[in-house]
Design a protein around this motif. Structure first.
Motif, short mmCIF file in Angstrom:
data_model
loop_
_atom_site.label_atom_id
_atom_site.label_comp_id
_atom_site.label_asym_id
_atom_site.label_seq_id
_atom_site.Cartn_x
_atom_site.Cartn_y
_atom_site.Cartn_z
N PHE A 1 39.36 -54.39 17.35
CA PHE A 1 38.81 -53.03 17.48
C PHE A 1 37.57 -52.90 16.60
CE2 PHE A 1 38.30 -48.66 16.12
CZ PHE A 1 38.50 -47.93 17.29
N GLN A 2 37.61 -53.46 15.39
CA GLN A 2 36.46 -53.34 14.48
C GLN A 2 35.22 -54.01 15.06
OE1 GLN A 2 39.56 -54.21 13.62
NE2 GLN A 2 40.12 -52.44 12.34
N ARG A 3 35.41 -55.19 15.68
CA ARG A 3 34.27 -55.87 16.29
C ARG A 3 33.74 -55.07 17.47
NH1 ARG A 3 30.04 -58.88 14.91
NH2 ARG A 3 29.31 -60.22 16.60
N ALA A 4 34.64 -54.52 18.27
CA ALA A 4 34.23 -53.73 19.42
C ALA A 4 33.46 -52.48 18.98
CB ALA A 4 35.44 -53.35 20.26
N GLN A 5 33.87 -51.89 17.86
CA GLN A 5 33.17 -50.70 17.37
C GLN A 5 31.76 -51.09 16.89
OE1 GLN A 5 34.06 -46.76 14.64
NE2 GLN A 5 35.00 -48.68 14.03
N THR A 6 31.63 -52.25 16.27
CA THR A 6 30.30 -52.74 15.89
C THR A 6 29.42 -52.89 17.12
OG1 THR A 6 31.08 -53.89 13.91
CG2 THR A 6 29.05 -54.71 14.92
N LEU A 7 29.98 -53.48 18.18
CA LEU A 7 29.22 -53.66 19.41
C LEU A 7 28.83 -52.32 20.03
CD1 LEU A 7 31.36 -56.56 20.88
CD2 LEU A 7 29.00 -56.75 20.06
N LEU A 8 29.71 -51.34 19.94
CA LEU A 8 29.40 -50.00 20.45
C LEU A 8 28.20 -49.41 19.72
CD1 LEU A 8 31.05 -47.14 21.80
CD2 LEU A 8 30.67 -46.72 19.37
N LYS A 9 28.17 -49.54 18.39
CA LYS A 9 27.07 -48.98 17.61
C LYS A 9 25.75 -49.70 17.91
CE LYS A 9 30.00 -47.34 13.83
NZ LYS A 9 30.32 -47.41 12.38
N LYS A 10 25.81 -51.02 18.06
CA LYS A 10 24.59 -51.76 18.41
C LYS A 10 24.11 -51.35 19.79
CE LYS A 10 23.11 -55.08 16.45
NZ LYS A 10 22.06 -55.31 15.42
N ALA A 11 25.03 -51.17 20.74
CA ALA A 11 24.65 -50.77 22.09
C ALA A 11 24.06 -49.37 22.11
CB ALA A 11 25.87 -50.84 23.01
N GLY A 12 24.63 -48.47 21.30
CA GLY A 12 24.09 -47.12 21.24
C GLY A 12 22.72 -47.08 20.59
#
Length: 275
Positions: free
Chosen positions: A240-251
């Protein structure tokens, strides 16, 4: 014709010293620090991770505007509190028959600054420079009986006129911005995304996450954000933590079209994507 204030040797010395300090290959630095001002109100002196330097912002509104400008996908550089050549602004003030900004108690001319000078990549692969002045909307406008905005505070608009002519002579576009252009909500969301600015992710990893996230959201746009992240993490076999990092980079890079103006992006809320 308006009588103009006097330019002192100390003022010119300070301006020339700043010009030497920012001359290539030296990095840019603001003309003044918030510690040198006596303005009342919230001010921000903060380290910008993208430019790797301190920025000096004179209000919450300037802070929000800086976030909107620096995290625009095409931005290359944002120079805050950019000093204008005092000899030229004095000449422009005389031409326009406007009294140059001054210390009224001593009749000393002060160096004018433009809040932000932005260098941005344009569609032709060139670099476009835009100068911005920030002011709160109700400081420079009022609404008439029909709800239309009309200018107020003549002295502020006179200063804008000097700045506009200064940049026009350099063939640089000059714009006014207010808190309506860079809202508190927008700034909060950009700061949320930017908290993972320095995280290292691969292009393929980011691409796979974006596809997964958008697919899950499309199936149920009312899911809480944390549930969409969890579903994407499970699909991609990551945490989940890695996915949240990816979400922030994508945003941050606008790879997922979040509506960053309508509401603060929170894990326990649904999110809205633009068409």
């Amino acid at each position: 014709m308006n009588k103009q204030p006097e330019i002192t040797a100390q003022t010119v010395k300070h301006l020339n010293q700043w010009k030497r300090e920012i001359a290539p290959p030296n990095p840019y630095k603001s003309f003044f620090s918030i510690r040198q001002t006596n303005k009342i109100g919230r001010r921000h002196r903060k380290f910008c991770p993208r430019q790797k330097r301190l920025v000096e912002l004179m209000s919450d509104g300037e802070h929000h505007s800086y976030l909107a400008l620096i995290w625009h996908p095409n931005t290359r550089e944002v120079m805050d509190q950019y000093a204008l050549d005092i000899d030229e602004t004095m000449s422009i003030a005389g031409m326009l028959d406007i009294t140059h900004p001054q210390k009224w108690e001593t009749n000393e001319a002060i160096v004018m600054t433009t809040d932000f000078v932005v260098r941005r990549t344009c569609s032709s692969n060139g670099i476009k420079t835009i100068a911005y002045s920030f002011k709160y909307w109700n400081k420079i406008y009022k609404e008439d009986q029909n709800g239309s905005a009309i200018p107020k505070n003549l002295r502020t608009w006179q200063k804008f006129a000097i700045e506009r002519e200064y940049w026009h002579r350099r063939e640089i576009e000059y714009r006014l911005i207010t808190e309506r252009d860079a809202t508190k909500v927008m700034a909060w969301n950009l700061a949320y995304f930017a908290s993972e600015y320095e995280a290292e992710v691969s292009e393929n990893e980011l691409k796979d996450f974006c596809h997964s996230f958008i697919r899950v959201w499309s199936d149920n746009p009312l899911l809480e954000l944390q549930d969409i992240i969890s579903a994407a993490a499970t699909e991609l076999k990551t945490t989940f933590q890695r996915a949240q990092t990816l979400l922030k980079k994508a945003g941050l890079h606008r790879l997922i079209p979040f509506d960053i103006n309508s509401a603060e992006i929170r894990l326990f809320r649904p999110v809205r994507l633009l068409p």
